[in-house]
Scaffold this motif. Structure first.
Motif, PDB file in Angstrom:
ATOM      1  N   SER A   1       5.178  -4.613  18.146  1.00 31.89           N
ATOM      2  CA  SER A   1       5.266  -5.629  19.200  1.00 31.89           C
ATOM      3  C   SER A   1       4.879  -7.013  18.686  1.00 31.89           C
ATOM      4  O   SER A   1       4.130  -7.760  19.325  1.00 31.89           O
ATOM      5  CB  SER A   1       4.376  -5.245  20.395  1.00 31.89           C
ATOM      6  OG  SER A   1       4.726  -3.978  20.905  1.00 31.89           O
ATOM      7  N   LEU A   2       5.399  -7.369  17.526  1.00 36.47           N
ATOM      8  CA  LEU A   2       5.062  -8.664  16.939  1.00 36.47           C
ATOM      9  C   LEU A   2       5.874  -9.779  17.585  1.00 36.47           C
ATOM     10  O   LEU A   2       7.077  -9.652  17.783  1.00 36.47           O
ATOM     11  CB  LEU A   2       5.332  -8.654  15.435  1.00 36.47           C
ATOM     12  CG  LEU A   2       4.466  -7.730  14.574  1.00 36.47           C
ATOM     13  CD1 LEU A   2       4.923  -7.784  13.123  1.00 36.47           C
ATOM     14  CD2 LEU A   2       2.994  -8.090  14.683  1.00 36.47           C
ATOM     15  N   GLY A   3       5.197 -10.875  17.895  1.00 38.75           N
ATOM     16  CA  GLY A   3       5.892 -12.062  18.335  1.00 38.75           C
ATOM     17  C   GLY A   3       6.543 -12.757  17.158  1.00 38.75           C
ATOM     18  O   GLY A   3       6.264 -12.456  15.988  1.00 38.75           O
ATOM     19  N   HIS A   4       7.398 -13.724  17.439  1.00 39.69           N
ATOM     20  CA  HIS A   4       8.154 -14.394  16.375  1.00 39.69           C
ATOM     21  C   HIS A   4       7.243 -15.045  15.346  1.00 39.69           C
ATOM     22  O   HIS A   4       7.561 -15.075  14.143  1.00 39.69           O
ATOM     23  CB  HIS A   4       9.080 -15.450  16.983  1.00 39.69           C
ATOM     24  CG  HIS A   4       9.929 -16.147  15.970  1.00 39.69           C
ATOM     25  ND1 HIS A   4       9.524 -17.313  15.331  1.00 39.69           N
ATOM     26  CD2 HIS A   4      11.150 -15.841  15.460  1.00 39.69           C
ATOM     27  CE1 HIS A   4      10.450 -17.688  14.476  1.00 39.69           C
ATOM     28  NE2 HIS A   4      11.462 -16.822  14.534  1.00 39.69           N
ATOM     29  N   ASP A   5       6.093 -15.551  15.764  1.00 38.37           N
ATOM     30  CA  ASP A   5       5.206 -16.276  14.856  1.00 38.37           C
ATOM     31  C   ASP A   5       3.982 -15.463  14.443  1.00 38.37           C
ATOM     32  O   ASP A   5       3.037 -16.003  13.860  1.00 38.37           O
ATOM     33  CB  ASP A   5       4.746 -17.584  15.511  1.00 38.37           C
ATOM     34  CG  ASP A   5       5.917 -18.518  15.784  1.00 38.37           C
ATOM     35  OD1 ASP A   5       6.843 -18.559  14.954  1.00 38.37           O
ATOM     36  OD2 ASP A   5       5.908 -19.182  16.838  1.00 38.37           O
ATOM     37  N   ASP A   6       3.972 -14.152  14.737  1.00 40.01           N
ATOM     38  CA  ASP A   6       2.833 -13.305  14.387  1.00 40.01           C
ATOM     39  C   ASP A   6       2.901 -12.865  12.929  1.00 40.01           C
ATOM     40  O   ASP A   6       3.972 -12.477  12.438  1.00 40.01           O
ATOM     41  CB  ASP A   6       2.784 -12.064  15.278  1.00 40.01           C
ATOM     42  CG  ASP A   6       2.400 -12.399  16.715  1.00 40.01           C
ATOM     43  OD1 ASP A   6       1.882 -13.508  16.939  1.00 40.01           O
ATOM     44  OD2 ASP A   6       2.616 -11.551  17.605  1.00 40.01           O
ATOM     45  N   VAL A   7       1.766 -12.903  12.262  1.00 41.30           N
ATOM     46  CA  VAL A   7       1.658 -12.465  10.866  1.00 41.30           C
ATOM     47  C   VAL A   7       0.539 -11.424  10.769  1.00 41.30           C
ATOM     48  O   VAL A   7      -0.630 -11.753  11.009  1.00 41.30           O
ATOM     49  CB  VAL A   7       1.349 -13.644   9.921  1.00 41.30           C
ATOM     50  CG1 VAL A   7       1.190 -13.141   8.485  1.00 41.30           C
ATOM     51  CG2 VAL A   7       2.438 -14.698  10.006  1.00 41.30           C
TER      52      VAL A   7
END
Length: 656
Positions: A588-594
């Motif tokens: 469930s990573l967002g576009h800017d998640d690292v």
């Protein structure tokens, strides 16, 4: 011959006339799937003769419909044609897919990949064609058949893939990651298939280096065993034990995508009962001590050391009489009960039967137990009932009772005490254990007790054993699982599919420093970039990491950071400054998640791009440090970048 064809490309049919026929076959298979769904949907459980039959039909139909409605049902990824023989001149052809599909006459249109007839698809080579004349591998994109590879297996001079790994398999292996593990039924290789289809009634250890597919093989083995032994394993259950919640999230969709939704997926800690409130953290030395085999022996001794023979003979009033029971007689009762099998508290319960038998023999009375509270009290004093939490609390040093700060290692000891005293709850027909090398002796005993029939698949890599109480030898691990007479075998996966050779070859330089003996895996992915190195001063380290991550993500969006935990706050702040968010998950990573992990927590995961920070801190000169850096480097599927404030460890710059 490897043909790539577009559905809209009219030239493709001229180049390969069978392409149109295969697309028609795919359409036919999907129609058959839809007809199967229609037939199952029209079944009426209410027409059953009784409630039991009705319930059985409802469950069976529901499961069948769920399977047929999953993505990939009705499609196929392979085709095999058997060799012509005098008894079979027709050369039977079978299409292989994720689900069994049949036509309205119940003839197979697609064979389930787990069926015995499908095994040659995975194992046939030109040296040993397994009775096949021809194999075809298909590639589908957006539901359209776009490519296939032909292998003429009865012609030793016709080898379409000189590397031994077909082009479509290499293409799938090298595809970009999504943050979740996918099933690999179309790309299973021969050494993996042998493990997947191994017999149920054994303990099978699967030792393999990074990227050899251990986890995928273990999950596909669970699906295969459920297919092969469905009645038994649906009744007894299948358990998958993962190292942590992040890992379980990562693999969570694999078995459902294979049509298996009844498998329980847990961490080893989840299995432990009764629960304690974990608020403490052990040092590395404490984890080693509490997880050791010596602690198991101490715990086992503590479960019976409280049993004490009375100092004197017992005088037991019984109505007008007083019975004398000697100290030696009580000692014999206690010894017989202790020598029995089973949990300690249940052995204690056997005293009642011994007393009743002997009282009837000596005094011709069968009511002594019920009418002699003095005798019952004396035996309770000689052998008091123990509770697992209190037993462990007494065994461990430090503050006790409500003042104790329980730790993860303590929880495993409580579970083992519970099994020793009252028995193991929640056992299974087959248990798959991933990253098994990181479990302590106590944790392995906890897991082993969940499989009373010793039917287990143990997955791991000794070179990635990074916990203080982890395993360094599979023979020791097998002994700790207490297998009895059950057969045990160690299978080796040696071919790496995930990590490109230019990265794996450098990582393998760490193996001589790990303190364990393992066979280095070799990668089939010869192409790729060697690890890059950026050396900066310590003050600008976090900012350099953020810039490197930003650059890597331009090419490989699914990228992660592996760093010493002390650097997390600075890295998170630096990532935020360039518009990125540091997170501790891969789903469930967002576009800017690292994702940002320390080396021990990243085990079992994979990213297209990996940025390893300060490798000299991860590999601190210790054997465990070498194993941690080995883990960190081999998470990369495409590229590996070092960002460091000091030179790389010497081990990486030499092949010694």
């Amino acid at each position: 011959m490897w043909i790539v064809a577009s559905v809209a490309d009219p030239v493709s049919d001229d180049l390969f006339p069978e392409l149109h026929a295969e697309r028609e076959r795919l359409a036919f298979s999907r129609r058959c799937r839809d007809e199967m769904i229609d037939r199952f949907s029209r079944l009426d459980p209410d027409a059953s003769a009784d409630e039991i039959t009705k319930e059985y039909i409802e469950v069976t139909v529901s499961e069948a419909l769920d399977d047929l409605r999953t993505p990939g049902a009705g499609e196929f990824f392979g085709r095999i044609t058997e060799e012509s023989t005098p008894g079979n001149p027709a050369s039977d052809t079978w299409y292989i897919g994720r689900r069994h599909i049949e036509d309205r006459h119940h003839e197979p249109v697609v064979v389930d990949w787990r069926a015995p007839i499908a095994a040659p698809f995975y194992r046939a080579t030109h040296a040993d064609p397994f009775g096949l004349a021809h194999r075809r591998r298909f590639t589908l994109a957006d539901g359209d058949l776009t490519a296939y590879l032909d292998e003429q297996l009865d012609d030793p001079d016709h080898d379409a893939s000189g590397s031994g790994i077909p082009d479509p398999v290499l293409a799938e292996i090298g595809a970009a990651r999504t943050g979740a593990m996918k099933e690999i039924v179309a790309t299973i290789q021969a050494e993996q298939d042998i493990v997947i289809r191994a017999p149920l009634d054994q303990v099978l250890v699967v030792q393999g280096g990074p990227g050899t597919g251990k986890t995928a093989v273990g999950l596909h083995r669970a699906a295969f065993l459920l297919f092969e032994h469905r009645r038994r394993l649906v009744r007894d259950g299948v358990l998958v034990v993962g190292p942590n919640k992040v890992f379980l999230d990562y693999i969570g969709n694999v078995l459902p995508s294979l049509g298996e939704r009844s498998v329980q997926q847990r961490t080893a800690l989840d299995l432990c009962v009764p629960k304690v409130d974990i608020t403490g953290v052990d040092s590395a030395d404490q984890r080693r001590e509490k997880g050791s085999e010596e602690m198991l022996a101490r715990l086992e001794a503590a479960t019976v050391e409280h049993v004490q023979v009375p100092d004197d003979d017992l005088r037991v009033p019984l109505g007008a009489r007083t019975l004398t029971i000697t100290r030696d007689e009580v000692a014999e009762w206690l010894a017989q009960a202790l020598d029995a099998k089973g949990p300690v508290n249940k052995r204690r319960d056997s005293l009642k039967g011994m007393v009743q038998r002997d009282m009837l023999r000596r005094f011709d009375r069968d009511d002594v137990w019920e009418k002699a509270p003095v005798l019952r009290a004396a035996l309770t004093k000689a052998w008091p009932t123990q509770q697992p939490i209190k037993l462990v609390d007494r065994l461990l040093p430090g503050p006790s009772g409500k003042r104790r700060a329980w730790t993860v290692a303590d929880q495993f000891l409580v579970d083992e005490a519970n099994s020793l005293l009252v028995g193991t709850p929640f056992v299974y027909g087959h248990v798959v254990v991933d990253e098994a090398q990181d479990h302590s002796a106590v944790a392995l005993r906890c897991i082993g007790r969940r499989s009373p029939n010793a039917s287990m698949t143990i997955l791991g890599d000794l070179a990635q054993s990074t916990t203080p109480a982890g395993q360094r030898d599979w023979d020791d691990a097998l002994r700790l699982l207490r297998l009895g007479d059950t057969a045990a075998e160690v299978a080796h996966l040696t071919i790496g599919y995930r990590v490109p050779a230019p990265i794996l070859d450098v990582a393998n330089r760490l193996l001589p420093f790990t303190g364990v003996t393992t066979q280095a895996s070799r990668s089939v992915r010869a192409e790729g970039d060697a690890p890059s190195v950026k050396v900066v001063d310590a003050g600008s380290l976090a900012a350099a990491v953020a810039e490197e991550v930003k650059a890597v993500r331009h090419r490989h969006h699914n990228s992660g950071v592996v760093a010493p935990e002390a650097l997390f706050p600075a890295i998170a702040e630096a990532l935020s400054a360039v518009g990125l968010n540091a997170v501790d998950r891969v789903h469930s990573l967002g576009h800017d998640d690292v994702p940002v992990f320390h080396a021990e927590a990243v085990k079992g995961l994979e990213f297209d791009g990996v940025v390893v920070v300060n490798p000299h801190e991860i590999f601190d000169g210790s054997e465990r440090g070498a194993r941690l850096l080995y883990v960190a480097m081999t998470r990369a599927v495409q590229v590996l970048h070092f960002v460091t404030s000091a030179p790389l460890p010497q081990a990486l710059s030499t092949s010694s």
